[in-house]
Design an enzyme around this catalytic site. Structure first.
Site, mmCIF file in Angstrom:
data_model
loop_
_atom_site.group_PDB
_atom_site.id
_atom_site.type_symbol
_atom_site.label_atom_id
_atom_site.label_comp_id
_atom_site.label_asym_id
_atom_site.label_seq_id
_atom_site.Cartn_x
_atom_site.Cartn_y
_atom_site.Cartn_z
ATOM 1 N N GLY A 204 6.946 38.286 21.431
ATOM 2 C CA GLY A 204 7.852 37.642 22.384
ATOM 3 C C GLY A 204 7.911 38.320 23.742
ATOM 4 O O GLY A 204 7.921 37.643 24.770
ATOM 5 N N ASP A 205 7.933 39.654 23.762
ATOM 6 C CA ASP A 205 8.041 40.348 25.047
ATOM 7 C C ASP A 205 6.793 40.056 25.891
ATOM 8 O O ASP A 205 6.892 39.715 27.076
ATOM 9 C CB ASP A 205 8.189 41.865 24.823
ATOM 10 C CG ASP A 205 9.255 42.175 23.792
ATOM 11 O OD1 ASP A 205 10.433 42.173 24.149
ATOM 12 O OD2 ASP A 205 8.891 42.385 22.616
ATOM 13 N N TYR B 128 9.413 34.497 10.313
ATOM 14 C CA TYR B 128 9.360 35.920 9.943
ATOM 15 C C TYR B 128 9.300 36.077 8.426
ATOM 16 O O TYR B 128 9.922 35.282 7.696
ATOM 17 C CB TYR B 128 10.617 36.631 10.455
ATOM 18 C CG TYR B 128 10.780 36.591 11.952
ATOM 19 C CD1 TYR B 128 9.904 37.282 12.786
ATOM 20 C CD2 TYR B 128 11.815 35.868 12.550
ATOM 21 C CE1 TYR B 128 10.050 37.249 14.169
ATOM 22 C CE2 TYR B 128 11.974 35.830 13.929
ATOM 23 C CZ TYR B 128 11.090 36.526 14.735
ATOM 24 O OH TYR B 128 11.233 36.484 16.089
ATOM 25 N N ARG C 18 10.347 30.555 15.772
ATOM 26 C CA ARG C 18 11.096 31.816 15.715
ATOM 27 C C ARG C 18 11.286 32.395 17.115
ATOM 28 O O ARG C 18 10.760 31.863 18.109
ATOM 29 C CB ARG C 18 10.333 32.801 14.843
ATOM 30 C CG ARG C 18 9.092 33.361 15.517
ATOM 31 C CD ARG C 18 8.279 34.196 14.559
ATOM 32 N NE ARG C 18 7.486 35.195 15.266
ATOM 33 C CZ ARG C 18 6.577 35.973 14.694
ATOM 34 N NH1 ARG C 18 6.327 35.864 13.409
ATOM 35 N NH2 ARG C 18 5.929 36.866 15.404
ATOM 36 N N GLU D 21 12.037 33.878 20.715
ATOM 37 C CA GLU D 21 12.551 33.321 21.965
ATOM 38 C C GLU D 21 11.579 32.310 22.571
ATOM 39 O O GLU D 21 11.938 31.173 22.863
ATOM 40 C CB GLU D 21 12.796 34.461 22.967
ATOM 41 C CG GLU D 21 13.236 33.962 24.328
ATOM 42 C CD GLU D 21 13.762 35.065 25.246
ATOM 43 O OE1 GLU D 21 14.388 36.022 24.761
ATOM 44 O OE2 GLU D 21 13.549 34.948 26.464
ATOM 45 N N SER E 155 8.701 30.758 21.385
ATOM 46 C CA SER E 155 8.307 29.555 20.639
ATOM 47 C C SER E 155 9.505 28.618 20.475
ATOM 48 O O SER E 155 9.348 27.389 20.447
ATOM 49 C CB SER E 155 7.680 29.901 19.282
ATOM 50 O OG SER E 155 8.480 30.776 18.543
HETATM 51 O O1 TRH Z 1 6.758 36.985 18.246
HETATM 52 P P1 TRH Z 1 8.200 36.710 18.304
HETATM 53 O O2 TRH Z 1 8.930 36.902 17.052
HETATM 54 O O3 TRH Z 1 8.887 37.567 19.423
HETATM 55 C C1 TRH Z 1 10.153 38.161 19.294
HETATM 56 C C2 TRH Z 1 11.224 37.475 20.048
HETATM 57 O O4 TRH Z 1 10.818 37.169 21.352
HETATM 58 C C3 TRH Z 1 12.471 38.308 20.116
HETATM 59 O O5 TRH Z 1 13.421 37.696 20.927
HETATM 60 C C4 TRH Z 1 12.140 39.661 20.650
HETATM 61 O O6 TRH Z 1 13.266 40.433 20.625
HETATM 62 C C5 TRH Z 1 11.082 40.261 19.800
HETATM 63 O O7 TRH Z 1 9.939 39.439 19.793
HETATM 64 C C6 TRH Z 1 10.711 41.618 20.273
HETATM 65 O O8 TRH Z 1 8.421 35.173 18.724
HETATM 66 P P2 TRH Z 1 8.278 34.416 20.113
HETATM 67 O O9 TRH Z 1 9.321 34.852 21.087
HETATM 68 O O10 TRH Z 1 8.245 33.002 19.797
HETATM 69 O O11 TRH Z 1 6.883 34.851 20.705
HETATM 70 C C7 TRH Z 1 5.669 34.405 20.192
HETATM 71 C C8 TRH Z 1 4.657 34.270 21.316
HETATM 72 O O12 TRH Z 1 3.370 34.142 20.766
HETATM 73 C C9 TRH Z 1 4.897 33.040 22.187
HETATM 74 O O13 TRH Z 1 4.637 33.344 23.542
HETATM 75 C C10 TRH Z 1 3.846 32.054 21.695
HETATM 76 C C11 TRH Z 1 2.730 32.987 21.323
HETATM 77 N N1 TRH Z 1 1.751 32.460 20.353
HETATM 78 C C12 TRH Z 1 0.494 32.111 20.817
HETATM 79 O O14 TRH Z 1 0.216 32.247 22.028
HETATM 80 N N2 TRH Z 1 -0.428 31.627 19.935
HETATM 81 C C13 TRH Z 1 -0.138 31.461 18.619
HETATM 82 O O15 TRH Z 1 -1.028 31.013 17.843
HETATM 83 C C14 TRH Z 1 1.165 31.818 18.151
HETATM 84 C C15 TRH Z 1 1.512 31.646 16.707
HETATM 85 C C16 TRH Z 1 2.081 32.326 19.047
#
Ligand code: TRH
Length: 383
Positions: free
Chosen positions: A28-29, A207, A275, A277, A279
């Site tokens: 996410g970050d 998760y 999940r 932020e 997505s």
């Molecule tokens: O990976 P995450 O669980 O990230 C989390 C949250 O952001 C949380 O708020 C934060 O505190 C923590 O990290 C540290 O889920 P998120 O936010 O959805 O981020 C996933 C990223 O991955 C998003 O930018 C989409 C990207 N992604 C792809 O680019 N290709 C893919 O095939 C997949 C599955 C995801």
């Protein structure tokens, strides 16, 4: 490029923006800061993303070498945090064109290197922003757009919160997002990715701590044949194992796609269990019905976060819907607190068409609020 983009370009280039990101865990970050980088680039700014885990970013940016300490990818300079900090400490700004940046982003309270903080004091940087995490909670409105004073240096930092209301910073929304969604051929995507015709299609990106066995039990009990598109990762392995041998489910393991292709998945499916932020936001901007796996924390702040979002999303629920919002609310809460019942999974599936209507209304309201990146650029004092 629009008039406003040209004006950002003229006023802030060549110094541009530098975004600092520390990867806490997951994607996410890196995901949010990469999205912000692209957004600012599209608005005409030279952008450098300084990140302490280039390898994590490389999962989302396939043409980035995971071992790189300095790279230029699609017009965005990507710098390894330690290498960048060492250079700036030695007074070397050559990597960012020899000019101090006009706009500095600290993201998620990551704390800037001391040398960078010291460099913020002499007025060359017009705005130092801390871009914080997304939440629908009410306190966010009171913390958004608050100036923080530095404990020792004569410099101010603006706390900027993304959000879902007019009194927050909104969401990152690309120009042309609507057109891209309209032009997208969902049926062709599904065919190309192994979905069976005539079945509804769901996407999973959750998760391992989520109640995956309960979800699987609910899917089995609901009995509806489905295309299940699973993102890479342990949680999907668990779901696949839990559904093994049930021929009603067409399970497709997706690769980790570049971030630019992630929206396609969300646009192609009838429902998404997502999940974190980024997505979560992208599913909303795609207008896709969702169950949200909030990023879990020990203090259960994630349950509060979910409730806050549900309280706002409730407003979009169609007044004439045959099913009450509370059915959706219960499934969402119980998915996150681990008590999901099979009947709630069936109810969630049954009411996907109503959720779709709500998701479209909600999406429109988010688009109307406009783009977070533009809002920040409008705050940069003109010289
Ligand atoms: O990976 P995450 O669980 O990230 C989390 C949250 O952001 C949380 O708020 C934060 O505190 C923590 O990290 C540290 O889920 P998120 O936010 O959805 O981020 C996933 C990223 O991955 C998003 O930018 C989409 C990207 N992604 C792809 O680019 N290709 C893919 O095939 C997949 C599955 C995801």
């Amino acid at each position: 490029m629009s008039q406003r983009a040209e004006s950002a370009d003229t006023v802030l280039a060549p110094a541009g923006a530098v975004i600092f990101c520390r990867v806490i865990d997951n994607f996410g970050d890196a995901g949010v800061t990469w999205r912000l980088s692209k957004r600012l680039r599209d608005l005409g700014l030279p952008v450098t993303l300084v990140i302490d885990a280039v390898d994590v970013l490389a999962r989302l940016v396939h043409d980035l070498d995971p071992a790189a300490t300095d790279a230029l990818v699609r017009g965005i300079r990507i710098a390894d945090w330690d290498a960048f900090e060492a250079e700036v400490s030695a007074g070397d700004l050559s990597r960012i064109g020899g000019v101090w940046p006009s706009l500095v982003f600290e993201t998620f309270g990551c704390r800037l290197p001391d040398a960078v903080e010291a460099g913020l004091c002499d007025g060359r940087t017009r705005l130092w922003v801390n871009l914080d995490y997304l939440s629908a909670e009410e306190w966010v409105e009171g913390s958004h757009m608050v100036w923080g004073l530095h404990p020792t240096l004569p410099v101010k930092k603006l706390w900027f919160f993304p959000g879902f209301t007019d009194r927050t910073g909104g969401l990152l929304i690309e120009d042309g997002l609507d057109e891209a969604r309209r032009a997208f051929d969902a049926a062709a995507w599904r065919r190309a990715h192994g979905a069976r015709d005539g079945l509804r299609t769901l996407f999973f990106f959750v998760y391992p701590v989520n109640a995956i066995d309960r979800l699987a039990a609910g899917l089995r009990a609901a009995g509806e044949p489905l295309n299940l598109m699973l993102a890479p990762g342990e949680a999907s392995d668990m779901l696949e194992r839990a559904l093994k041998g049930d021929a009603r489910f067409n399970v497709v393991r997706l690769p980790f796609v570049p971030q630019e292709e992630f929206d396609d998945i969300l646009r192609a499916v009838d429902g998404a269990v997502i999940r974190g932020e980024d997505s979560f936001v992208r599913a909303q901007l795609a207008g896709t019905p969702l169950l949200w796996a909030t990023y879990p924390t020990e203090d259960k702040a994630h349950e509060i976060k979910l409730d806050a979002w549900l309280a706002r999303f409730r407003e979009a629920w169609p007044a004439d819907a045959a099913v009450p919002f509370e059915t959706y609310e219960a499934a969402s809460r119980h998915w996150v607190d681990g008590t999901l019942e099979p009947a709630e999974v069936k109810a969630w599936l049954d009411q996907l068409p109503v959720q779709k209507r709500a998701a479209e209304v909600w999406r429109e309201s988010l688009l109307r609020r406009g783009d977070l990146a533009r809002r920040i650029l409008e705050l940069v004092p003109r010289a």
